[in-house]
Design a protein around this motif. Structure first.
Motif, PDB file in Angstrom:
ATOM      1  N   TRP A 202     133.213  95.848  78.443  1.00  0.00           N
ATOM      2  CA  TRP A 202     133.393  97.008  78.703  1.00  0.00           C
ATOM      3  C   TRP A 202     133.891  98.056  77.266  1.00  0.00           C
ATOM      4  CZ3 TRP A 202     132.561 100.070  82.878  1.00  0.00           C
ATOM      5  CH2 TRP A 202     133.478 101.210  83.059  1.00  0.00           C
ATOM      6  N   SER A 203     134.599  97.301  76.341  1.00  0.00           N
ATOM      7  CA  SER A 203     135.197  97.600  75.448  1.00  0.00           C
ATOM      8  C   SER A 203     134.245  97.751  74.137  1.00  0.00           C
ATOM      9  CB  SER A 203     136.543  97.188  74.994  1.00  0.00           C
ATOM     10  OG  SER A 203     136.565  95.712  74.544  1.00  0.00           O
ATOM     11  N   LYS A 204     133.116  97.032  74.020  1.00  0.00           N
ATOM     12  CA  LYS A 204     132.364  96.956  72.909  1.00  0.00           C
ATOM     13  C   LYS A 204     131.705  98.253  72.585  1.00  0.00           C
ATOM     14  CE  LYS A 204     132.508  92.251  72.675  1.00  0.00           C
ATOM     15  NZ  LYS A 204     133.125  91.714  71.650  1.00  0.00           N
ATOM     16  N   PRO A 205     131.843  98.918  71.126  1.00  0.00           N
ATOM     17  CA  PRO A 205     131.398 100.024  71.021  1.00  0.00           C
ATOM     18  C   PRO A 205     129.958 100.259  71.069  1.00  0.00           C
ATOM     19  CG  PRO A 205     132.426  98.945  69.215  1.00  0.00           C
ATOM     20  CD  PRO A 205     132.763  98.155  70.490  1.00  0.00           C
ATOM     21  N   TRP A 206     129.270  99.015  71.022  1.00  0.00           N
ATOM     22  CA  TRP A 206     127.804  99.084  70.979  1.00  0.00           C
ATOM     23  C   TRP A 206     127.196  98.840  72.381  1.00  0.00           C
ATOM     24  CZ3 TRP A 206     126.705  94.601  73.040  1.00  0.00           C
ATOM     25  CH2 TRP A 206     127.646  93.109  72.734  1.00  0.00           C
ATOM     26  N   PHE A 207     128.110  98.679  73.279  1.00  0.00           N
ATOM     27  CA  PHE A 207     127.614  98.365  74.684  1.00  0.00           C
ATOM     28  C   PHE A 207     127.804  99.861  75.466  1.00  0.00           C
ATOM     29  CE2 PHE A 207     128.215  96.820  79.107  1.00  0.00           C
ATOM     30  CZ  PHE A 207     127.081  96.020  79.149  1.00  0.00           C
ATOM     31  N   TYR A 208     126.615 100.202  75.954  1.00  0.00           N
ATOM     32  CA  TYR A 208     126.404 101.467  76.591  1.00  0.00           C
ATOM     33  C   TYR A 208     126.677 101.576  78.172  1.00  0.00           C
ATOM     34  CZ  TYR A 208     125.071 106.243  76.778  1.00  0.00           C
ATOM     35  OH  TYR A 208     125.196 107.797  76.784  1.00  0.00           O
ATOM     36  N   GLY A 209     126.269 100.616  78.968  1.00  0.00           N
ATOM     37  CA  GLY A 209     126.189 100.358  80.287  1.00  0.00           C
ATOM     38  C   GLY A 209     125.827  99.090  80.779  1.00  0.00           C
ATOM     39  N   LEU A 210     125.539  99.286  82.208  1.00  0.00           N
ATOM     40  CA  LEU A 210     125.057  98.110  82.974  1.00  0.00           C
ATOM     41  C   LEU A 210     124.589  98.510  84.426  1.00  0.00           C
ATOM     42  CD1 LEU A 210     128.209  95.525  83.900  1.00  0.00           C
ATOM     43  CD2 LEU A 210     128.412  97.957  83.127  1.00  0.00           C
ATOM     44  N   TYR A 211     123.510  97.827  84.945  1.00  0.00           N
ATOM     45  CA  TYR A 211     123.185  98.366  86.054  1.00  0.00           C
ATOM     46  C   TYR A 211     123.146  97.018  86.757  1.00  0.00           C
ATOM     47  CZ  TYR A 211     121.287 102.419  84.091  1.00  0.00           C
ATOM     48  OH  TYR A 211     121.222 103.664  83.386  1.00  0.00           O
ATOM     49  N   TRP A 212     123.897  96.820  88.064  1.00  0.00           N
ATOM     50  CA  TRP A 212     123.960  95.723  88.843  1.00  0.00           C
ATOM     51  C   TRP A 212     122.825  95.408  89.696  1.00  0.00           C
ATOM     52  CZ3 TRP A 212     127.652  92.222  87.408  1.00  0.00           C
ATOM     53  CH2 TRP A 212     128.797  92.616  86.642  1.00  0.00           C
ATOM     54  N   TRP A 213     122.539  94.274  89.558  1.00  0.00           N
ATOM     55  CA  TRP A 213     121.193  93.805  90.607  1.00  0.00           C
ATOM     56  C   TRP A 213     121.859  92.962  91.780  1.00  0.00           C
ATOM     57  CZ3 TRP A 213     116.117  94.655  90.554  1.00  0.00           C
ATOM     58  CH2 TRP A 213     115.257  94.091  91.432  1.00  0.00           C
TER      59      TRP A 213
END
Length: 305
Positions: free
Chosen positions: A250-261
């Motif tokens: 969540w806090s990684k500046p390079w991580f933009y988001g996630l889609y749950w399957w």
């Protein structure tokens, strides 16, 4: 309504919609699409999402109609160069159809491919050509959804898209029913490996898919589909896996988001006796809601950079 629940109760901001195409076999260059779902149904879902304030990633998938136990879309392979060109022509028609729809319907993100590992690694020039054609039809940002294993770290055209997309079914533990601390450790190891690729490419990362079944051992083999004879249902292990992913990324500046399957349109699916991927009516759903209430860090990478 499912989308109203996703927006109002889970506090999600984005959803992925997945139209499907079908290929007869791994070495057949024909790709058929158009009725799963029909375009009118897909457009209606996009419009409803937009009405509710949800942004959409349109993410077309290819499924194989006939496949042996070790065959899947990641090993699609043609026998001749002519067949390869026929495959990219057929696949391109599929993708460009939905790219044009994405433009007409003001879709916020378009995915040009999902887990097509061998084609991505071995046919770089063809993929770059297809991406150029997509950009002629769609003016928004583009992602490719690479497989977590023998995939995301070998894609040669990350510079041509806007995000590093990963279908992130990484194992988080070595044994079933691990503690949250063990899952955090496993997720950190995953994040460290991804960050090596992210730094080299200098693009934001999206988990175009991530998920865990609600069965004992899901943290060991998250990619396995539910089967008739599964280990015992374990909604708590699923919930801990969700928590570990959020805490780590969540806090990684390079991580933009996630889609749950995966989230079904039928709100009756799921429940504490269900071993499927859905978090619906399970503790994992509460984890989603809690995290999606949190603010996004202001130092997150700008995908336009």
């Amino acid at each position: 309504m499912s989308l109203e629940h996703v927006r109002g109760q889970l506090h999600a901001e984005w959803i992925a919609l997945n139209p499907f195409a079908y290929q007869p076999a791994i070495n057949d260059p024909s790709v058929f699409y158009g009725d799963d779902p029909p375009d009118a149904h897909l457009v209606h879902a996009i419009e409803e999402a937009r009405r509710l304030g949800l942004k959409v990633m349109l993410k077309p998938h290819v499924w194989l109609r006939r496949a042996n136990a070790d065959e899947w879309r990641g090993v699609i392979d043609m026998d001749t160069e002519a067949e390869w060109q026929a495959w990219f022509t057929s696949y391109g028609k599929f993708i460009l159809h939905y790219a044009a729809m994405a433009e007409r319907e003001h879709v916020a993100l378009f995915c040009v491919g999902v887990e097509l590992s061998r084609t991505a690694i071995e046919r770089e020039a063809d993929w770059r050509s297809l991406i150029d054609q997509v950009r002629e039809r769609y003016s928004g940002p583009i992602v490719y959804a690479a497989n977590w294993w023998e995939g995301y770290d070998r894609v040669p055209f990350w510079d041509a898209v806007d995000y590093i997309g990963i279908n992130a079914f990484f194992p988080l533990a070595d044994s079933a029913d691990p503690s949250l601390a063990e899952l955090r450790s496993g997720a950190k190891e995953v994040a460290d490996g991804i960050e090596v690729v992210q730094r080299a490419v200098d693009k934001p990362v999206i988990f175009t898919e991530v998920g865990f079944k609600s069965v004992t051992g899901t943290s060991v083999r998250p990619w396995k589909w539910p089967r008739r004879f599964e280990p015992a249902v374990n909604v708590e292990e699923q919930s801990r896996c969700y928590q570990a992913i959020f805490e780590t990324f969540w806090s990684k500046p390079w991580f933009y988001g996630l889609y749950w399957w995966k989230w079904y349109s039928d709100l009756d699916r799921g429940g504490i006796s269900d071993g499927d991927f859905t978090p619906r009516r399970k503790p994992a759903e509460h984890v989603l809601s809690e995290w999606y209430r949190k603010p996004v860090r202001s130092d997150r990478m700008n995908p336009a950079q």
